[in-house]
Design a protein around this motif. Structure first.
Motif, PDB file in Angstrom:
ATOM      1  N   ASP A 203       0.557  -0.734   0.251  1.00  0.00           N
ATOM      2  CA  ASP A 203      -0.170   0.313   0.043  1.00  0.00           C
ATOM      3  C   ASP A 203       0.379   1.411   0.088  1.00  0.00           C
ATOM      4  OD1 ASP A 203      -1.787  -2.307   0.930  1.00  0.00           O
ATOM      5  OD2 ASP A 203      -2.960  -0.897   1.914  1.00  0.00           O
TER       6      ASP A 203
ATOM      7  N   GLY B 282      -3.003  -2.143  -4.781  1.00  0.00           N
ATOM      8  CA  GLY B 282      -3.969  -1.096  -4.276  1.00  0.00           C
ATOM      9  C   GLY B 282      -3.622  -0.352  -3.120  1.00  0.00           C
ATOM     10  N   ASP B 283      -4.280   0.593  -2.415  1.00  0.00           N
ATOM     11  CA  ASP B 283      -4.433   1.789  -2.030  1.00  0.00           C
ATOM     12  C   ASP B 283      -3.605   2.425  -2.614  1.00  0.00           C
ATOM     13  OD1 ASP B 283      -6.366   0.362  -0.640  1.00  0.00           O
ATOM     14  OD2 ASP B 283      -5.662   0.753   1.227  1.00  0.00           O
TER      15      ASP B 283
ATOM     16  N   GLY C  21      -7.743  -0.764  -3.818  1.00  0.00           N
ATOM     17  CA  GLY C  21      -7.793  -1.464  -2.538  1.00  0.00           C
ATOM     18  C   GLY C  21      -9.075  -0.762  -2.217  1.00  0.00           C
ATOM     19  N   ASN C  22      -9.340  -0.508  -0.813  1.00  0.00           N
ATOM     20  CA  ASN C  22     -10.969  -0.079  -0.604  1.00  0.00           C
ATOM     21  C   ASN C  22     -10.474   1.727  -0.504  1.00  0.00           C
ATOM     22  OD1 ASN C  22      -8.629  -1.031   1.569  1.00  0.00           O
ATOM     23  ND2 ASN C  22      -9.708   0.509   3.246  1.00  0.00           N
TER      24      ASN C  22
ATOM     25  N   LEU D 253      -9.290  -5.636  -9.591  1.00  0.00           N
ATOM     26  CA  LEU D 253      -9.307  -5.825  -8.615  1.00  0.00           C
ATOM     27  C   LEU D 253      -8.280  -7.228  -7.957  1.00  0.00           C
ATOM     28  CD1 LEU D 253     -11.894  -4.108  -8.868  1.00  0.00           C
ATOM     29  CD2 LEU D 253     -12.888  -4.915  -6.665  1.00  0.00           C
TER      30      LEU D 253
ATOM     31  N   HIS E  67      -5.986  -6.509  -3.358  1.00  0.00           N
ATOM     32  CA  HIS E  67      -5.294  -6.176  -2.151  1.00  0.00           C
ATOM     33  C   HIS E  67      -5.814  -6.396  -0.926  1.00  0.00           C
ATOM     34  CE1 HIS E  67      -5.273  -2.578   0.434  1.00  0.00           C
ATOM     35  NE2 HIS E  67      -6.333  -2.506   0.471  1.00  0.00           N
ATOM     36  N   ALA E  68      -7.010  -7.445  -0.404  1.00  0.00           N
ATOM     37  CA  ALA E  68      -7.203  -7.957   0.619  1.00  0.00           C
ATOM     38  C   ALA E  68      -6.978  -9.760   1.119  1.00  0.00           C
ATOM     39  CB  ALA E  68      -8.024  -7.247   1.467  1.00  0.00           C
TER      40      ALA E  68
ATOM     41  N   VAL F 148     -15.999  -7.040  -3.785  1.00  0.00           N
ATOM     42  CA  VAL F 148     -15.833  -6.038  -3.752  1.00  0.00           C
ATOM     43  C   VAL F 148     -15.095  -5.910  -1.718  1.00  0.00           C
ATOM     44  CG1 VAL F 148     -16.281  -3.423  -2.324  1.00  0.00           C
ATOM     45  CG2 VAL F 148     -16.655  -4.679  -5.057  1.00  0.00           C
TER      46      VAL F 148
ATOM     47  N   THR G 143     -11.390  -6.269  -1.044  1.00  0.00           N
ATOM     48  CA  THR G 143     -10.866  -5.212  -0.626  1.00  0.00           C
ATOM     49  C   THR G 143     -10.585  -5.099   0.805  1.00  0.00           C
ATOM     50  OG1 THR G 143     -12.263  -4.117  -0.903  1.00  0.00           O
ATOM     51  CG2 THR G 143     -11.096  -3.850  -2.799  1.00  0.00           C
ATOM     52  N   ARG G 144     -11.440  -5.526   1.652  1.00  0.00           N
ATOM     53  CA  ARG G 144     -11.817  -5.493   2.885  1.00  0.00           C
ATOM     54  C   ARG G 144     -11.192  -6.865   3.981  1.00  0.00           C
ATOM     55  NH1 ARG G 144     -17.301  -2.780   4.615  1.00  0.00           N
ATOM     56  NH2 ARG G 144     -16.370  -2.383   5.889  1.00  0.00           N
TER      57      ARG G 144
ATOM     58  N   HIS H 155      -2.844  -4.210   2.784  1.00  0.00           N
ATOM     59  CA  HIS H 155      -4.334  -3.989   3.436  1.00  0.00           C
ATOM     60  C   HIS H 155      -4.357  -3.818   4.644  1.00  0.00           C
ATOM     61  CE1 HIS H 155      -8.862  -3.105   4.111  1.00  0.00           C
ATOM     62  NE2 HIS H 155      -8.544  -4.809   4.614  1.00  0.00           N
TER      63      HIS H 155
END
Length: 279
Positions: free
Chosen positions: A7, A35-36, A63-64, A106, A117-118, A174, A178-179, A225
């Protein structure tokens, strides 16, 4: 060389230093950003300019925080008190950057690694992850992409159901991509409350990558993440969010066989640790 970086979150100077450290060349190397890319750090606009200038040599995952920037740009979210996106959104070329962001994937595979990302829910293998990621990406690339932003957020559904369709299925994807951090071991439900390091899991919860029998166990996975998790460098698992924006480090992994290594640069603190709940 194939590289993956954790990130960045608007820490453009740290990114530049890191790429100089490995002598990154877009003519011979490839970089995947996990991501991010934006927010919380001091220079989200400069970060996007740098990444986009590398062209096809760099691939960036959403990312988120990147999705938050998209939603904020369209008035679908209110700014968080620690957002640092104002210069990006006020830039004369803001529409270009928003359009560039919404066309990023993604998830992707490169060099034998699945990159997200996550993370992945226990029931997902690489094939499912890539398929669901592409479904979300197609929705964000569509002419009516703003309509999806209005229904993208929410904690439900929190359990994978391959029969689910429409916006609820996309929302689950999502959240997963991403979370995700912890999941409920009993049934694989996503947990959205706990954000601490992996050694503080209460009974019944495990980090997604520690769940016994997860479908993706045989796939090398690189992700970001989770800044409180820190660096994980296992043969088939890489966690590369090492808290750059929080005063930690920006981490890059060389994934080329025979040249595997981790390279890090220090990053000045740009965000107060008291905002850990929004990491």
């Amino acid at each position: 060389m194939l590289y993956a970086v954790g990130d960045i979150q608007g820490c453009a100077t740290a990114l530049s230093q890191l790429l100089q450290r490995v002598d990154f060349s877009p003519s011979r190397d490839r970089l995947v950003v996990l991501g991010d890319m934006v927010n919380r750090g001091p220079d989200s606009l400069g970060t996007l300019r740098m990444l986009a200038a590398f062209g096809d040599a760099v691939q960036c995952l959403l990312g988120n925080h990147d999705l938050h920037a998209l939603a904020l740009s369209q008035g679908m979210r209110r700014p968080h008190r620690q957002d640092t996106l104002a210069p990006l959104l006020a830039d004369a070329e803001a529409p270009r950057w928003i359009d560039w962001l919404r066309h990023q994937p993604l998830a992707l595979q490169a060099g034998g690694w699945l990159m997200v990302h996550a993370g992945l829910p226990p029931a997902w293998d690489a094939e499912i992850a890539l398929r669901e990621a592409e479904a979300v990406a197609e929705r964000l690339r569509a002419p009516d992409w703003r309509d999806f932003l209005a229904v993208m957020y929410g904690k439900q559904p929190d359990l994978w159901d391959p029969q689910r369709r429409g916006d609820e299925r996309l929302r689950y994807a999502v959240n997963a991509l991403t979370r995700i951090r912890y999941v409920h071991v009993a049934d694989g439900r996503l947990d959205f409350e706990l954000k601490e390091s992996a050694d503080r899991a209460p009974p019944g919860l495990l980090p997604w990558f520690e769940v016994p029998g997860r479908a993706s166990a045989g796939t090398p996975i690189a992700f970001g993440h989770w800044s409180t998790l820190g660096l994980i460098d296992r043969p088939a698992l890489l966690a590369l969010d090492t808290g750059c924006v929080w005063g930690g480090r920006l981490s890059l992994a060389c994934l080329t066989p025979g040249a595997r290594r981790i390279v890090q640069v220090d990053c000045p603190q740009a965000c107060a640790p008291g905002a850990a709940a929004s990491r």
